[in-house]
Scaffold this motif. Structure first.
Motif, PDB file in Angstrom:
ATOM      1  N   MET A 221      45.230  11.135  -9.616  1.00  0.00           N
ATOM      2  CA  MET A 221      44.573  11.702 -10.790  1.00  0.00           C
ATOM      3  C   MET A 221      45.531  12.620 -11.561  1.00  0.00           C
ATOM      4  O   MET A 221      45.617  12.555 -12.784  1.00  0.00           O
ATOM      5  CB  MET A 221      43.334  12.481 -10.355  1.00  0.00           C
ATOM      6  CG  MET A 221      42.520  12.957 -11.528  1.00  0.00           C
ATOM      7  SD  MET A 221      41.636  14.460 -11.122  1.00  0.00           S
ATOM      8  CE  MET A 221      42.990  15.507 -10.648  1.00  0.00           C
ATOM      9  N   VAL A 222      46.289  13.448 -10.827  1.00  0.00           N
ATOM     10  CA  VAL A 222      47.247  14.348 -11.499  1.00  0.00           C
ATOM     11  C   VAL A 222      48.324  13.510 -12.210  1.00  0.00           C
ATOM     12  O   VAL A 222      48.727  13.816 -13.330  1.00  0.00           O
ATOM     13  CB  VAL A 222      47.895  15.352 -10.513  1.00  0.00           C
ATOM     14  CG1 VAL A 222      48.783  16.339 -11.269  1.00  0.00           C
ATOM     15  CG2 VAL A 222      46.845  16.117  -9.726  1.00  0.00           C
TER      16      VAL A 222
ATOM     17  N   LEU B 285      36.711  15.790 -11.000  1.00  0.00           N
ATOM     18  CA  LEU B 285      37.261  16.877 -10.175  1.00  0.00           C
ATOM     19  C   LEU B 285      36.155  17.595  -9.398  1.00  0.00           C
ATOM     20  O   LEU B 285      36.312  17.893  -8.215  1.00  0.00           O
ATOM     21  CB  LEU B 285      37.926  17.908 -11.079  1.00  0.00           C
ATOM     22  CG  LEU B 285      39.419  17.789 -11.279  1.00  0.00           C
ATOM     23  CD1 LEU B 285      39.868  18.789 -12.341  1.00  0.00           C
ATOM     24  CD2 LEU B 285      40.162  18.046  -9.973  1.00  0.00           C
ATOM     25  N   HIS B 286      35.051  17.831 -10.092  1.00  0.00           N
ATOM     26  CA  HIS B 286      33.920  18.516  -9.457  1.00  0.00           C
ATOM     27  C   HIS B 286      33.400  17.697  -8.262  1.00  0.00           C
ATOM     28  O   HIS B 286      33.217  18.220  -7.168  1.00  0.00           O
ATOM     29  CB  HIS B 286      32.819  18.729 -10.497  1.00  0.00           C
ATOM     30  CG  HIS B 286      31.530  19.203  -9.912  1.00  0.00           C
ATOM     31  ND1 HIS B 286      31.362  20.482  -9.440  1.00  0.00           N
ATOM     32  CD2 HIS B 286      30.368  18.550  -9.695  1.00  0.00           C
ATOM     33  CE1 HIS B 286      30.144  20.596  -8.963  1.00  0.00           C
ATOM     34  NE2 HIS B 286      29.514  19.446  -9.104  1.00  0.00           N
TER      35      HIS B 286
ATOM     36  N   ASP C 180      46.418  19.988 -21.073  1.00  0.00           N
ATOM     37  CA  ASP C 180      47.551  20.732 -20.510  1.00  0.00           C
ATOM     38  C   ASP C 180      47.090  21.745 -19.467  1.00  0.00           C
ATOM     39  O   ASP C 180      47.710  21.876 -18.399  1.00  0.00           O
ATOM     40  CB  ASP C 180      48.242  21.508 -21.641  1.00  0.00           C
ATOM     41  CG  ASP C 180      49.680  21.080 -21.804  1.00  0.00           C
ATOM     42  OD1 ASP C 180      50.329  20.855 -20.769  1.00  0.00           O
ATOM     43  OD2 ASP C 180      50.124  20.960 -22.955  1.00  0.00           O
ATOM     44  N   ASP C 181      46.010  22.454 -19.781  1.00  0.00           N
ATOM     45  CA  ASP C 181      45.460  23.449 -18.830  1.00  0.00           C
ATOM     46  C   ASP C 181      45.037  22.746 -17.543  1.00  0.00           C
ATOM     47  O   ASP C 181      45.302  23.231 -16.437  1.00  0.00           O
ATOM     48  CB  ASP C 181      44.204  24.138 -19.400  1.00  0.00           C
ATOM     49  CG  ASP C 181      44.509  24.966 -20.636  1.00  0.00           C
ATOM     50  OD1 ASP C 181      45.645  25.433 -20.772  1.00  0.00           O
ATOM     51  OD2 ASP C 181      43.581  25.125 -21.467  1.00  0.00           O
ATOM     52  N   ILE C 182      44.355  21.599 -17.702  1.00  0.00           N
ATOM     53  CA  ILE C 182      43.848  20.886 -16.527  1.00  0.00           C
ATOM     54  C   ILE C 182      45.015  20.328 -15.709  1.00  0.00           C
ATOM     55  O   ILE C 182      44.994  20.349 -14.481  1.00  0.00           O
ATOM     56  CB  ILE C 182      42.841  19.784 -16.951  1.00  0.00           C
ATOM     57  CG1 ILE C 182      41.620  20.456 -17.597  1.00  0.00           C
ATOM     58  CG2 ILE C 182      42.406  18.935 -15.753  1.00  0.00           C
ATOM     59  CD1 ILE C 182      40.643  19.505 -18.246  1.00  0.00           C
ATOM     60  N   PHE C 183      46.046  19.902 -16.403  1.00  0.00           N
ATOM     61  CA  PHE C 183      47.248  19.437 -15.692  1.00  0.00           C
ATOM     62  C   PHE C 183      47.855  20.581 -14.880  1.00  0.00           C
ATOM     63  O   PHE C 183      48.171  20.418 -13.695  1.00  0.00           O
ATOM     64  CB  PHE C 183      48.280  18.873 -16.677  1.00  0.00           C
ATOM     65  CG  PHE C 183      49.562  18.470 -15.997  1.00  0.00           C
ATOM     66  CD1 PHE C 183      49.584  17.395 -15.116  1.00  0.00           C
ATOM     67  CD2 PHE C 183      50.731  19.176 -16.212  1.00  0.00           C
ATOM     68  CE1 PHE C 183      50.760  17.029 -14.458  1.00  0.00           C
ATOM     69  CE2 PHE C 183      51.907  18.815 -15.562  1.00  0.00           C
ATOM     70  CZ  PHE C 183      51.921  17.735 -14.690  1.00  0.00           C
ATOM     71  N   THR C 184      48.006  21.741 -15.501  1.00  0.00           N
ATOM     72  CA  THR C 184      48.623  22.887 -14.806  1.00  0.00           C
ATOM     73  C   THR C 184      47.800  23.271 -13.572  1.00  0.00           C
ATOM     74  O   THR C 184      48.350  23.474 -12.485  1.00  0.00           O
ATOM     75  CB  THR C 184      48.731  24.092 -15.777  1.00  0.00           C
ATOM     76  OG1 THR C 184      49.494  23.672 -16.903  1.00  0.00           O
ATOM     77  CG2 THR C 184      49.408  25.282 -15.122  1.00  0.00           C
ATOM     78  N   ILE C 185      46.488  23.333 -13.745  1.00  0.00           N
ATOM     79  CA  ILE C 185      45.607  23.733 -12.638  1.00  0.00           C
ATOM     80  C   ILE C 185      45.694  22.723 -11.481  1.00  0.00           C
ATOM     81  O   ILE C 185      45.830  23.107 -10.317  1.00  0.00           O
ATOM     82  CB  ILE C 185      44.144  23.858 -13.147  1.00  0.00           C
ATOM     83  CG1 ILE C 185      44.019  25.073 -14.080  1.00  0.00           C
ATOM     84  CG2 ILE C 185      43.154  23.953 -11.982  1.00  0.00           C
ATOM     85  CD1 ILE C 185      42.723  25.115 -14.882  1.00  0.00           C
ATOM     86  N   THR C 186      45.635  21.437 -11.805  1.00  0.00           N
ATOM     87  CA  THR C 186      45.611  20.433 -10.737  1.00  0.00           C
ATOM     88  C   THR C 186      47.001  20.255 -10.115  1.00  0.00           C
ATOM     89  O   THR C 186      47.122  20.058  -8.908  1.00  0.00           O
ATOM     90  CB  THR C 186      45.077  19.074 -11.249  1.00  0.00           C
ATOM     91  OG1 THR C 186      45.796  18.672 -12.417  1.00  0.00           O
ATOM     92  CG2 THR C 186      43.602  19.154 -11.560  1.00  0.00           C
TER      93      THR C 186
ATOM     94  N   LEU D 104      50.604  21.258  -5.426  1.00  0.00           N
ATOM     95  CA  LEU D 104      51.831  21.837  -4.865  1.00  0.00           C
ATOM     96  C   LEU D 104      51.544  23.001  -3.924  1.00  0.00           C
ATOM     97  O   LEU D 104      52.119  23.096  -2.842  1.00  0.00           O
ATOM     98  CB  LEU D 104      52.750  22.332  -5.997  1.00  0.00           C
ATOM     99  CG  LEU D 104      53.234  21.263  -6.981  1.00  0.00           C
ATOM    100  CD1 LEU D 104      54.021  21.895  -8.116  1.00  0.00           C
ATOM    101  CD2 LEU D 104      54.092  20.216  -6.266  1.00  0.00           C
ATOM    102  N   GLN D 105      50.644  23.877  -4.359  1.00  0.00           N
ATOM    103  CA  GLN D 105      50.458  25.127  -3.599  1.00  0.00           C
ATOM    104  C   GLN D 105      49.402  25.010  -2.508  1.00  0.00           C
ATOM    105  O   GLN D 105      49.412  25.793  -1.560  1.00  0.00           O
ATOM    106  CB  GLN D 105      50.093  26.273  -4.554  1.00  0.00           C
ATOM    107  CG  GLN D 105      51.269  26.669  -5.408  1.00  0.00           C
ATOM    108  CD  GLN D 105      50.854  27.429  -6.662  1.00  0.00           C
ATOM    109  OE1 GLN D 105      49.732  27.910  -6.758  1.00  0.00           O
ATOM    110  NE2 GLN D 105      51.759  27.537  -7.607  1.00  0.00           N
ATOM    111  N   HIS D 106      48.481  24.078  -2.677  1.00  0.00           N
ATOM    112  CA  HIS D 106      47.470  23.952  -1.620  1.00  0.00           C
ATOM    113  C   HIS D 106      47.728  22.722  -0.737  1.00  0.00           C
ATOM    114  O   HIS D 106      47.972  22.854   0.453  1.00  0.00           O
ATOM    115  CB  HIS D 106      46.051  23.910  -2.192  1.00  0.00           C
ATOM    116  CG  HIS D 106      45.022  23.939  -1.110  1.00  0.00           C
ATOM    117  ND1 HIS D 106      44.700  25.084  -0.419  1.00  0.00           N
ATOM    118  CD2 HIS D 106      44.292  22.951  -0.544  1.00  0.00           C
ATOM    119  CE1 HIS D 106      43.817  24.808   0.513  1.00  0.00           C
ATOM    120  NE2 HIS D 106      43.538  23.513   0.463  1.00  0.00           N
TER     121      HIS D 106
END
Ligand SMILES: [Fe+2]
Length: 131
Positions: A28-29, A52-53, A106-112, A117-119
């Motif tokens: 999805m990302v 996503l939900h 763009d916001d949704i891309f950054t969040i996902t 990467l971090q989770h």
């Protein structure tokens, strides 16, 4: 230029269910990164956020059940982190519905991307040694 990772089997943690879900999230990302790269104008943000939900509801339940089964020691901390992400997704949905502070693709891309990467590659990877 939007770039996202290439899939690698190094991302697998060793549980078929969790890994299948993570690959779905990765895809999805990757799709979002392609939409951004191609400047796709007709992207349905509400559909992405709905997906996503549903994904987090389903995936977190399964992953948390597995953590309990294997007696993963950091389960409480990990659940709190999941809760934080679920809340973030719920907020995105509300913003889209109310059309206030509407997130961009763009916001949704950054969040996902950050979540992957971090989770997934960092915190979920810790489960490997208990599986
Ligand atoms: Fe997790």
């Amino acid at each position: 230029m939007v770039e996202f990772l290439k899939w690698s089997d190094d991302y697998l943690i060793g549980d078929i269910q969790i890994d299948t879900h993570h690959k779905l999230f990765f895809d999805m990302v990757k799709d979002i990164s392609r939409f951004l790269e191609n400047d796709s104008a007709d992207v349905n943000l509400a559909a992405i956020v709905d997906f996503l939900h549903q994904y987090v509801e389903m995936h977190f339940r399964v992953e948390e059940e597995i953590m309990m089964e294997i007696a993963y020691p950091d389960v409480d901390k990990h659940k709190d982190i999941h809760k934080g992400f679920s809340n973030q997704i719920a907020q995105l949905r509300e913003q889209l519905e109310s059309q206030e502070n509407t997130p961009t693709l763009d916001d949704i891309f950054t969040i996902t991307q950050n979540w992957f990467l971090q989770h997934i590659l960092t915190e979920d990877k810790q489960l490997t040694k208990y599986l």
